[in-house]
Each structure stands twice: as C-alpha cells, then as structure tokens.
Design a protein around this motif. Structure first.
Motif, PDB file in Angstrom:
ATOM      1  N   GLN A   4       2.634 -79.969  74.655  1.00 12.89           N
ATOM      2  CA  GLN A   4       3.794 -79.115  74.904  1.00 12.89           C
ATOM      3  C   GLN A   4       5.032 -79.988  74.923  1.00 12.89           C
ATOM      4  O   GLN A   4       4.998 -81.106  75.433  1.00 12.89           O
ATOM      5  N   ILE A   5       6.124 -79.486  74.377  1.00 16.69           N
ATOM      6  CA  ILE A   5       7.361 -80.256  74.414  1.00 16.69           C
ATOM      7  C   ILE A   5       7.947 -80.212  75.824  1.00 16.69           C
ATOM      8  O   ILE A   5       7.766 -79.239  76.552  1.00 16.69           O
ATOM      9  N   TRP A   6       8.633 -81.287  76.225  1.00 10.18           N
ATOM     10  CA  TRP A   6       9.216 -81.368  77.565  1.00 10.18           C
ATOM     11  C   TRP A   6      10.737 -81.458  77.521  1.00 10.18           C
ATOM     12  O   TRP A   6      11.361 -82.150  78.326  1.00 10.18           O
ATOM     13  N   GLU A   7      11.325 -80.757  76.562  1.00 11.28           N
ATOM     14  CA  GLU A   7      12.757 -80.502  76.543  1.00 11.28           C
ATOM     15  C   GLU A   7      12.939 -78.989  76.577  1.00 11.28           C
ATOM     16  O   GLU A   7      12.237 -78.265  75.866  1.00 11.28           O
ATOM     17  N   ASP A   8      13.850 -78.516  77.385  1.00 10.38           N
ATOM     18  CA  ASP A   8      14.005 -77.071  77.602  1.00 10.38           C
ATOM     19  C   ASP A   8      14.707 -76.419  76.411  1.00 10.38           C
ATOM     20  O   ASP A   8      15.908 -76.621  76.217  1.00 10.38           O
ATOM     21  N   PRO A   9      14.005 -75.614  75.599  1.00 13.38           N
ATOM     22  CA  PRO A   9      14.633 -75.001  74.425  1.00 13.38           C
ATOM     23  C   PRO A   9      15.747 -74.026  74.761  1.00 13.38           C
ATOM     24  O   PRO A   9      16.649 -73.809  73.946  1.00 13.38           O
ATOM     25  N   THR A  10      15.721 -73.431  75.964  1.00 10.40           N
ATOM     26  CA  THR A  10      16.799 -72.520  76.358  1.00 10.40           C
ATOM     27  C   THR A  10      18.121 -73.265  76.441  1.00 10.40           C
ATOM     28  O   THR A  10      19.171 -72.762  76.015  1.00 10.40           O
ATOM     29  N   GLY A  28       5.727 -81.461  70.525  1.00  2.00           N
ATOM     30  CA  GLY A  28       4.694 -80.458  70.718  1.00  2.00           C
ATOM     31  C   GLY A  28       4.893 -79.159  69.963  1.00  2.00           C
ATOM     32  O   GLY A  28       4.007 -78.308  69.968  1.00  2.00           O
ATOM     33  N   GLY A  29       6.052 -78.985  69.321  1.00  4.57           N
ATOM     34  CA  GLY A  29       6.272 -77.827  68.463  1.00  4.57           C
ATOM     35  C   GLY A  29       6.891 -76.618  69.129  1.00  4.57           C
ATOM     36  O   GLY A  29       7.285 -75.666  68.444  1.00  4.57           O
ATOM     37  N   CYS A  30       6.997 -76.618  70.467  1.00  2.00           N
ATOM     38  CA  CYS A  30       7.542 -75.437  71.148  1.00  2.00           C
ATOM     39  C   CYS A  30       9.007 -75.212  70.800  1.00  2.00           C
ATOM     40  O   CYS A  30       9.459 -74.061  70.700  1.00  2.00           O
ATOM     41  N   ASN A  31       9.757 -76.306  70.613  1.00  4.50           N
ATOM     42  CA  ASN A  31      11.191 -76.149  70.369  1.00  4.50           C
ATOM     43  C   ASN A  31      11.480 -75.498  69.026  1.00  4.50           C
ATOM     44  O   ASN A  31      12.298 -74.579  68.920  1.00  4.50           O
ATOM     45  N   MET A  32      10.795 -75.930  67.979  1.00  2.00           N
ATOM     46  CA  MET A  32      11.090 -75.364  66.666  1.00  2.00           C
ATOM     47  C   MET A  32      10.718 -73.891  66.607  1.00  2.00           C
ATOM     48  O   MET A  32      11.360 -73.099  65.914  1.00  2.00           O
ATOM     49  N   LEU A  33       9.695 -73.469  67.362  1.00  2.00           N
ATOM     50  CA  LEU A  33       9.341 -72.061  67.404  1.00  2.00           C
ATOM     51  C   LEU A  33      10.389 -71.262  68.168  1.00  2.00           C
ATOM     52  O   LEU A  33      10.718 -70.130  67.802  1.00  2.00           O
ATOM     53  N   ALA A  34      10.924 -71.845  69.243  1.00  2.00           N
ATOM     54  CA  ALA A  34      12.001 -71.181  69.975  1.00  2.00           C
ATOM     55  C   ALA A  34      13.237 -71.030  69.089  1.00  2.00           C
ATOM     56  O   ALA A  34      13.862 -69.966  69.049  1.00  2.00           O
ATOM     57  N   TYR A  35      13.591 -72.089  68.342  1.00  2.00           N
ATOM     58  CA  TYR A  35      14.742 -71.998  67.440  1.00  2.00           C
ATOM     59  C   TYR A  35      14.510 -70.940  66.369  1.00  2.00           C
ATOM     60  O   TYR A  35      15.432 -70.242  65.947  1.00  2.00           O
ATOM     61  N   LEU A  36      13.272 -70.823  65.921  1.00  2.00           N
ATOM     62  CA  LEU A  36      12.945 -69.870  64.862  1.00  2.00           C
ATOM     63  C   LEU A  36      13.194 -68.435  65.308  1.00  2.00           C
ATOM     64  O   LEU A  36      13.441 -67.551  64.482  1.00  2.00           O
ATOM     65  N   SER A  37      13.150 -68.196  66.621  1.00  2.00           N
ATOM     66  CA  SER A  37      13.405 -66.843  67.125  1.00  2.00           C
ATOM     67  C   SER A  37      14.844 -66.401  66.879  1.00  2.00           C
ATOM     68  O   SER A  37      15.148 -65.215  66.972  1.00  2.00           O
ATOM     69  N   ARG A  40      -4.141 -80.217  79.012  1.00  2.00           N
ATOM     70  CA  ARG A  40      -4.670 -81.308  79.830  1.00  2.00           C
ATOM     71  C   ARG A  40      -5.075 -82.509  78.980  1.00  2.00           C
ATOM     72  O   ARG A  40      -5.615 -83.489  79.495  1.00  2.00           O
ATOM     73  N   THR A  41      -4.852 -82.401  77.679  1.00  2.00           N
ATOM     74  CA  THR A  41      -5.181 -83.488  76.769  1.00  2.00           C
ATOM     75  C   THR A  41      -3.908 -84.172  76.310  1.00  2.00           C
ATOM     76  O   THR A  41      -2.816 -83.887  76.776  1.00  2.00           O
ATOM     77  N   GLY A  42      -4.053 -85.069  75.353  1.00  2.00           N
ATOM     78  CA  GLY A  42      -2.899 -85.830  74.909  1.00  2.00           C
ATOM     79  C   GLY A  42      -2.514 -86.857  75.956  1.00  2.00           C
ATOM     80  O   GLY A  42      -2.979 -86.822  77.109  1.00  2.00           O
ATOM     81  N   LEU A  43      -1.665 -87.776  75.584  1.00  2.00           N
ATOM     82  CA  LEU A  43      -1.270 -88.850  76.490  1.00  2.00           C
ATOM     83  C   LEU A  43      -0.593 -88.303  77.737  1.00  2.00           C
ATOM     84  O   LEU A  43      -0.896 -88.722  78.859  1.00  2.00           O
ATOM     85  N   LEU A  44       0.323 -87.350  77.575  1.00  2.00           N
ATOM     86  CA  LEU A  44       1.034 -86.811  78.728  1.00  2.00           C
ATOM     87  C   LEU A  44       0.107 -86.004  79.626  1.00  2.00           C
ATOM     88  O   LEU A  44       0.169 -86.109  80.854  1.00  2.00           O
TER      89      LEU A  44
END
Length: 416
Positions: free
Chosen positions: A48-54, A74-83, A170-174
C-alpha cells in the motif's frame, strides 16, 4: 497499460534500482549501508502506498485534459488520480515488484465483475476466493510478464498470487517492518492493535500518551532507532536517516518517530484514517469501523474501471521516462519522496527534464523526510527559478496528510 521497458523481466536482478541507490564505494560504511538497503529493496516494499492521495489531489486539481507522471509504489495513488479521469497517467517505478502490483491492481478494476469483488480482492484478507477470482477473471487478461510474476512459485511451491488470499498488507518490506514493530512493543508489554478499540479522539490520545509514547524512552528502542539499518523497513534509506538524525542531538530517530506516530494516532479520527488501521490493526477497517482508501470507494469505481486503459506502467526511472517525452507535454508530476535519495547530479538531471517537459501551469508535488524542501541550494537557480514554491498551501496540506510519515509536503508551480 502493458508498456514494458526492454529489461523489465520480473525475475531478474534489479540493476536500475541498484544504480539509483548506490552513491559510495563498497568498502565504506556509507557504501555498505547503501548496499544493504538496496538488497532489501529488491523485493516487494509497499503493498500500500503511504502518501495520502487526498492531499495530492487537493494540490494538483486534476482536470480531464491533464497528463500525469507519477511514481508507482503500491499503486493506490495512481488509482485515486484516475478517479478524476485525466487524459493519461504514466506510472514509473524502478522496483519490478511494484510494477507487477500496479498492473495487477489495474487489471482487477478492469476485469473483476463489480465493486464488491474489488473490495474483497484488495481490502479484505483470508479469502481463498480471491485466488479463484484471479484465475477466472484476471490471469487470462494479463500481459505475459505480469502473468509469469504472479504465477511464479516460491520455495513452498505456492504461487505468488496466494498472498491475495491471505493478507498482502502484512507482506513486503514495510508490512514485515510493522510486524516487527508490533513484536517489539509487545515485548515491552504494549499491544498496538488495541488502538482499534478507541471510540473517540480522546481515547486515541489517551492510548498514545499512556501506552505508546513511553516506549520511545526505553533504552532498547532508543538504541535500535539510532541504527540506520533498523529503519530500512520503513523505507528510510541512509540519506534520509542522516537528514532526520541531524534534528536530534542524540543522532537517534526516537523523537522523530514518536512525533510522527503521535500525528498518525491522535490527529485524525480513527474511522477516517485507514493509514492508522494498517499501522495498528494491520488491516483495513470493516464497514462499521471506518473508511477505506479513496480509490476503493463505491462512487469512484466506475470512473476508475472505465478509464483504466489511460494508465501506462513503466519499469523506468522518472528522469528516463521524461527524456522520451516531448517538450511541454506533462501537466502534473508526483515524485513521492524519491528526491531524498538523490545526489545533486541526479536532482539536476531530473529537474532539467521536468522543466523541459512541463506544460503551462504545470505542478510538481513531493514529500521529504525532514520538513524543509531539499531543492534550494542543490538544484541550479537556472532551473529552479522557473518554478514558484507554494509554501503556504504546502504547509496547510502537510497538516492534513493522514499517513503522518513525512516531515514535509511540497508544491512547486510553473512560473508564468
């Protein structure tokens, strides 16, 4: 959506990422530290990305004609922008695991039957049906490299996609770093997941003050947070550690981490902060508990689904991609915290391409581990003089960033 750089085989050693990270000779403390960090970063880092897309979208004010270039993570930001239905989004990432994850998330929106299926696939855990949904709806539609990535079997003989039937967050380095943080806290008699029981901001504050804050005075934790390698799992490279440690006379990040954790724990209602749920409960909230990330909201689903083909994912650096673009062709740039890792030459190369490709009214946003922008005195005035730093809005929006990880959020606007 299936753009691939020539060397984008997911199973190969990530030479591009190594080149970007290494700045010192191997047989030095700095060089060894960089190489250890680089080794850890060759796997999946951010589910998950850890920058707030809002916050990002408030700064960018995306319009339908805009062309955006962003780092994937993590891809969450580009999906938020796509909205917001921009004309085009180019996603770049040097980590091939992030490239595969971004493509998987896009494919899920395009090919899963409906919004409820997306929620099960990306927001719930311990659902074996997610793997069946992948096999039925997504796998046949993936490009060959992404399909091979998710179908590849590990030492246990299980395919990588099985992680979507468990809890990918719960996976990934973070994810593993957060798990170790929970373990360390429990060894000191504190269970961070109990924050999920708070029913008000007053109770959130009480939990932080009485249970979490005292941990940062424990000698073992102060010693651990004085070691660069101890925080690699948080995505803090050696360069960022040095910048943050300079704020403390003890050269420890205990005080900085305490302050950031306080913001995450206390400054926003828990039901409105899915970052806090991931940090403390290690999952997303259920409907009766709180809100999901913006891109998973029902009202945004159709727009994202219908415009997913406007996203193009590249295994490349930001500078590398921009060098291939025409002058004046990009409207919005999202750099995350990547500049904190760069030396002066890399920064100037990047801003040279940003300035060349920027359209009228272009906006650049990024974050920094410390509070101040890192550009002054490092990027040439010939380049930086063509941009206006919006200090007032940068500070206002930084206060609203729910992830609370970064010290500064910065907005640069193309000068008229």
């Amino acid at each position: 959506m299936t753009d691939l750089a020539p060397d984008a085989g997911y199973g190969k050693r990530n030479r591009k990422l190594k080149t970007a990270l290494i700045q010192h000779k191997a047989l030095t403390l700095e060089g060894l530290s960089e190489r250890l960090f680089g080794l850890l970063f060759t796997g999946l880092v951010y589910p998950q990305i850890w920058e707030d897309p809002t916050v990002d979208m408030a700064a960018m004010q995306i319009r339908p004609e805009h062309h955006i270039v962003t780092i994937g993570s993590g891809g969450c930001n580009m999906l938020a922008y796509l909205s917001a239905a921009p004309e085009r989004i180019d996603v770049v990432d040097l980590n091939p695991h992030h490239v595969a994850l971004n493509r998987l998330k896009l494919a899920a929106f395009r090919h899963l039957p409906g919004h409820a299926d997306i929620i099960r696939f990306l927001a719930r855990h311990d659902l074996a049906s997610n793997v069946r949904a992948y096999d039925l709806f997504i796998e046949p539609k993936l490009d060959s490299d992404t399909r091979k990535y998710w179908n590849r079997r590990g030492l246990t003989g299980q395919r990588r996609i099985r992680v979507l039937g468990k809890n990918i967050y719960r996976t990934g380095l973070l994810g593993r770093f957060i798990g170790l943080g929970h373990l360390l806290a429990r060894l000191h008699g504190v269970d961070p997941s109990e924050l999920a029981n708070a029913r008000s901001m007053r109770e959130q504050r009480q939990f932080f003050d009485e249970r979490l804050a005292p941990l940062f005075d424990r000698p073992a934790i102060r010693w651990i947070t004085s070691r660069k390698s101890s925080l690699f799992g948080l995505g803090i490279p050696p360069q960022q550690f040095d910048e943050l440690a300079s704020l403390s006379a003890e050269k420890s990040l205990a005080g900085v981490l305490r302050q950031r954790l306080e913001k995450l724990c206390c400054h926003f209602p828990l039901k409105e902060n899915y970052f806090a749920w991931q940090a403390f409960a290690r999952r997303y909230p259920m409907p009766h508990e709180g809100e999901l990330p913006d891109y998973l909201q029902a009202g945004r689903h159709e727009t994202i689904r219908n415009n997913a083909e406007r996203v193009h994912v590249h295994h490349a650096s930001f500078t590398e991609l921009l060098a291939k673009k025409p002058a004046g062709s990009v409207d919005r740039y999202v750099l995350l915290d990547a500049q904190d890792w760069m030396n002066d030459r890399q920064l100037n190369d990047l801003w040279s391409e940003i300035t060349r490709t920027s359209a009228e009214g272009a906006v650049v946003i990024f974050r920094t581990a410390a509070e101040a922008s890192i550009l002054e005195g490092r990027v040439s005035q010939a380049l930086l003089g063509q941009w206006h730093y919006d200090a007032e809005q940068s500070q206002a929006l930084n206060l609203k960033d729910r992830s609370a990880i970064y010290g500064g959020f910065h907005i640069y606007r193309k000068a008229a």
